[in-house]
Design a protein around this motif. Structure first.
Motif, PDB file in Angstrom:
ATOM      1  N   LYS A  50       0.934  -1.089  -0.105  1.00 43.59           N
ATOM      2  CA  LYS A  50      -0.203   0.312   0.155  1.00 43.59           C
ATOM      3  C   LYS A  50       0.751   1.257  -0.134  1.00 43.59           C
ATOM      4  N   ALA A  51       1.895   1.123   0.443  1.00 44.30           N
ATOM      5  CA  ALA A  51       3.096   2.352   0.780  1.00 44.30           C
ATOM      6  C   ALA A  51       3.980   2.417  -0.776  1.00 44.30           C
ATOM      7  N   GLY A  52       3.728   1.566  -1.711  1.00 43.13           N
ATOM      8  CA  GLY A  52       4.137   1.545  -2.866  1.00 43.13           C
ATOM      9  C   GLY A  52       5.628   0.789  -2.862  1.00 43.13           C
ATOM     10  N   GLU A  53       5.930  -0.211  -1.699  1.00 40.16           N
ATOM     11  CA  GLU A  53       7.091  -0.896  -1.749  1.00 40.16           C
ATOM     12  C   GLU A  53       6.768  -2.364  -1.793  1.00 40.16           C
ATOM     13  N   LYS A  54       7.933  -3.240  -1.982  1.00 34.12           N
ATOM     14  CA  LYS A  54       7.784  -4.551  -2.239  1.00 34.12           C
ATOM     15  C   LYS A  54       7.642  -5.127  -0.837  1.00 34.12           C
ATOM     16  N   GLU A  55       7.321  -6.262  -0.604  1.00 32.43           N
ATOM     17  CA  GLU A  55       6.901  -7.029   0.608  1.00 32.43           C
ATOM     18  C   GLU A  55       8.407  -7.267   1.328  1.00 32.43           C
ATOM     19  N   PRO A  56       8.189  -6.907   2.620  1.00 28.67           N
ATOM     20  CA  PRO A  56       9.314  -7.382   3.369  1.00 28.67           C
ATOM     21  C   PRO A  56       9.958  -8.606   2.937  1.00 28.67           C
ATOM     22  N   GLY A  57      11.303  -8.731   2.635  1.00 22.62           N
ATOM     23  CA  GLY A  57      11.541 -10.130   2.399  1.00 22.62           C
ATOM     24  C   GLY A  57      12.537 -10.969   3.488  1.00 22.62           C
ATOM     25  N   SER A  58      12.587 -10.473   4.369  1.00 28.30           N
ATOM     26  CA  SER A  58      13.251 -11.453   5.730  1.00 28.30           C
ATOM     27  C   SER A  58      12.747 -11.103   6.876  1.00 28.30           C
ATOM     28  N   ASP A  59      13.229 -11.819   7.956  1.00 31.02           N
ATOM     29  CA  ASP A  59      12.629 -11.637   9.448  1.00 31.02           C
ATOM     30  C   ASP A  59      13.290 -10.472   9.897  1.00 31.02           C
ATOM     31  N   LEU A  60      14.521 -10.125   9.383  1.00 28.81           N
ATOM     32  CA  LEU A  60      15.329  -9.013   9.982  1.00 28.81           C
ATOM     33  C   LEU A  60      14.526  -7.645   9.729  1.00 28.81           C
ATOM     34  N   THR A  61      14.183  -7.613   8.287  1.00 26.55           N
ATOM     35  CA  THR A  61      13.408  -6.713   7.820  1.00 26.55           C
ATOM     36  C   THR A  61      11.928  -6.480   8.768  1.00 26.55           C
ATOM     37  N   ARG A  62      11.362  -7.452   8.993  1.00 26.14           N
ATOM     38  CA  ARG A  62      10.123  -7.490   9.852  1.00 26.14           C
ATOM     39  C   ARG A  62      10.457  -6.924  11.118  1.00 26.14           C
ATOM     40  N   SER A  63      11.673  -7.504  11.989  1.00 27.50           N
ATOM     41  CA  SER A  63      12.150  -7.219  13.234  1.00 27.50           C
ATOM     42  C   SER A  63      12.415  -5.528  13.167  1.00 27.50           C
ATOM     43  N   LEU A  64      12.855  -4.977  12.187  1.00 26.49           N
ATOM     44  CA  LEU A  64      13.406  -3.469  12.074  1.00 26.49           C
ATOM     45  C   LEU A  64      11.871  -2.824  11.907  1.00 26.49           C
ATOM     46  N   ILE A  65      10.795  -3.233  11.259  1.00 30.86           N
ATOM     47  CA  ILE A  65       9.555  -2.525  11.322  1.00 30.86           C
ATOM     48  C   ILE A  65       8.947  -2.416  12.633  1.00 30.86           C
ATOM     49  N   ARG A  66       9.010  -3.801  13.436  1.00 35.05           N
ATOM     50  CA  ARG A  66       8.444  -3.857  14.733  1.00 35.05           C
ATOM     51  C   ARG A  66       9.517  -2.508  15.697  1.00 35.05           C
ATOM     52  N   ALA A  67      10.709  -2.401  15.474  1.00 37.03           N
ATOM     53  CA  ALA A  67      11.520  -1.663  16.068  1.00 37.03           C
ATOM     54  C   ALA A  67      10.942  -0.119  15.681  1.00 37.03           C
TER      55      ALA A  67
END
Length: 143
Positions: free
Chosen positions: A69-86
């Protein structure tokens, strides 16, 4: 799909780093860029009411949807998802926590290799971190 409006655009590593910049630095920057943009999208969709319980309840599918929805590709790793939570913790004024243990060991190794000290003077970074505020490092090429 309708994209979110009002989100500031952020340049990619290709836009700001000179040719020859080590790949791990560019990958780390782009990972953090995606995490910040996705977290902003989630934050705005949730109307800013951030709690640890809400952050823990966000599924991978929900993060993927927010990124698209923000115009980005989906997060591709668990690390990126952890950074999103941070990022969400920072946006919500919640205390910082260590990043979740990524299941993707390669991503964890890449992140460890690209330390902030390669991009920022360690003494300046330490002074800023002592303030206890969330920090987004955005490298700016030298003139």
């Amino acid at each position: 799909m309708t994209h979110l409006t009002g989100l500031p655009s952020m340049p990619t590593a290709r836009d700001i780093f000179p040719s020859g910049t080590p790949g791990h630095i560019c990958e780390d920057y782009n990972r953090r860029r995606k995490a910040h943009i996705t977290a902003m999208a989630l934050f705005l969709q949730h109307r800013g009411a951030v709690t640890e319980e809400w952050i823990a309840s966000i599924s991978d599918a929900r993060m993927d949807q927010a990124a698209r929805k923000a115009g980005e590709k989906e997060p591709g790793s668990d690390l990126t998802r952890s950074l999103i939570r941070a990022e969400l913790r920072g946006l919500g004024g919640l205390p910082r926590q260590p990043l979740d243990e990524p299941r993707d060991r390669t991503a964890a190794a890449d992140a460890a290799a690209s330390s902030a000290s390669e991009l920022v003077d360690p003494q300046q970074l330490a002074a800023v971190l002592r303030l206890g505020l969330p920090v987004l490092l955005v490298p700016v090429p030298a003139a």
